[in-house]
Design a protein around this motif. Structure first.
Motif: not given
Length: 359
Positions: A185-208
């Motif tokens: 959730a932190d990664i997703t939130s930081l991605g949204a705040v900084t305009g990097t949501s696509a990269r955040a989604k990739e990072l979270v998907a890799g973790m999952k």
């Protein structure tokens, strides 16, 4: 085997800060203490995020000048591709302690303090966002180090103040932390705040994906068949062990790896116990909690020292894990500090505990 650190001295001080700062804070009034309060992170502005108490901060556009409290939030921003927006940090990462190209990028970030950033320096930094990994309560870290800016002072300086809730809110969680959802959730939130949501989604998907593979292999192991596990924080001192309790992200890492944290009965994030308490638990496995020294040789030396201490100390040399050589060399930071590499640590621990089962 690599571990990470923010500079040895800084890491030790921050460990104490987090333990002190999170230990006795206010109770969360949000839906969940450890970062599960509702955030609006759809990927389009405006974006709203909350703190541990549920207070909301809204962004109408991406921040342009970010200051991070320490290397954990700095590393996440670098991984998200938002490192060029970071103008300063506290608790900087030691040279050679971040993976790959992240290290070179991190070394270019201005160091505002080797520890907690002084109030006046933070307020005068020119930042429009301060990302805080410390406890969400009256002071940065709650340990009495420095005078933290008030909400009014942050506003007057034009600085929005947000938290990495998986760490800052950990002690206030209403239940044990047994998964990495708050980190994701932190990664997703930081991605949204900084305009990097696509990269955040990739990072979270890799973790999952990584966690999912481990769970498929060992997740069905009966509770009483799971090995017991102790995280030995060697760098926190050996006189009185500091243990990771069930609100700490390490509890989730250990649980997901198919083990049982021997101090999972402790409600909180950290606690100091006596060696007699560890002896009573007599763990099957012990992780040598050593922070990254910046090179493989220095790390090996530190792991060797931790192992030798356990083997030579009269109080610990008879422990089952010590006698059987079940001493795992996995870095402290990737185990106890929320980040992308928590998933790598789950995999690494599971491979050691369940040889042949985890690919």
């Amino acid at each position: 085997m690599r571990s990470r650190v923010w500079g040895s001295a800084a890491a030790i001080v921050l460990g104490g800060l987090l333990a002190a700062g999170c230990g006795g804070g206010e109770k969360s009034t949000g839906s969940e203490g450890a970062g599960k309060a509702e955030d609006t992170v759809s990927g389009a502005y405006p974006v709203s995020v909350t703190d541990c108490m549920g207070a909301k901060t809204t962004f109408s556009a991406a921040p342009k000048k970010i200051v991070t409290s320490n290397a954990s939030s700095l590393e996440l921003l670098l991984r998200l591709g938002a490192g060029d927006k970071v103008i300063g940090t506290g608790f900087p990462p030691g040279k050679g302690t971040l993976p790959g190209t992240l290290d070179a990028q991190a070394q270019k970030v201005k160091v505002l303090s080797q520890s907690v950033i002084p109030k006046e320096k933070l307020l005068g930094s020119g930042a429009d966002l301060y990302i805080d990994t410390f406890a969400s309560m009256g002071s940065m870290g709650g340990g009495g180090m420095g005078d933290a800016p008030t909400a009014e002072e942050f506003r007057a300086a034009g600085i929005k103040h947000t938290y990495l809730k998986s760490t800052a809110c950990a002690a206030q969680s209403k239940s044990p932390v047994t998964d990495l959802s708050a980190v994701e959730a932190d990664i997703t939130s930081l991605g949204a705040v900084t305009g990097t949501s696509a990269r955040a989604k990739e990072l979270v998907a890799g973790m999952k994906e990584k966690i999912g593979a481990v769970q498929k292999a060992v997740g069905g192991t009966a509770e009483n068949k799971r090995p017991t596990y102790f995280f030995f924080d060697y760098d926190a001192g050996t006189k009185q062990p500091s243990v990771t309790c069930n609100r700490q992200v390490a509890n989730a890492v250990i649980t997901l790896a198919g083990a049982r944290n021997v101090f999972a009965d402790c409600d909180g994030d950290y606690k100091q116990v006596g060696w007699e308490d560890v002896i009573a638990k007599n763990p099957d496995w012990i992780q040598l909690g050593v922070r990254d020294r910046g090179s493989e040789a220095a790390n090996k030396k530190a792991f060797d020292e931790a192992e030798q201490w356990l083997k030579s100390n009269p109080a610990t040399k008879g422990l089952k894990a010590v006698e059987e050589g079940h001493l795992l060399r996995v870095g402290s930071e990737q185990t106890t500090i929320a980040g992308v590499e928590n998933a790598d640590t789950v995999e690494e621990i599971a491979k050691a505990l369940y040889p042949g089962k985890v690919g």
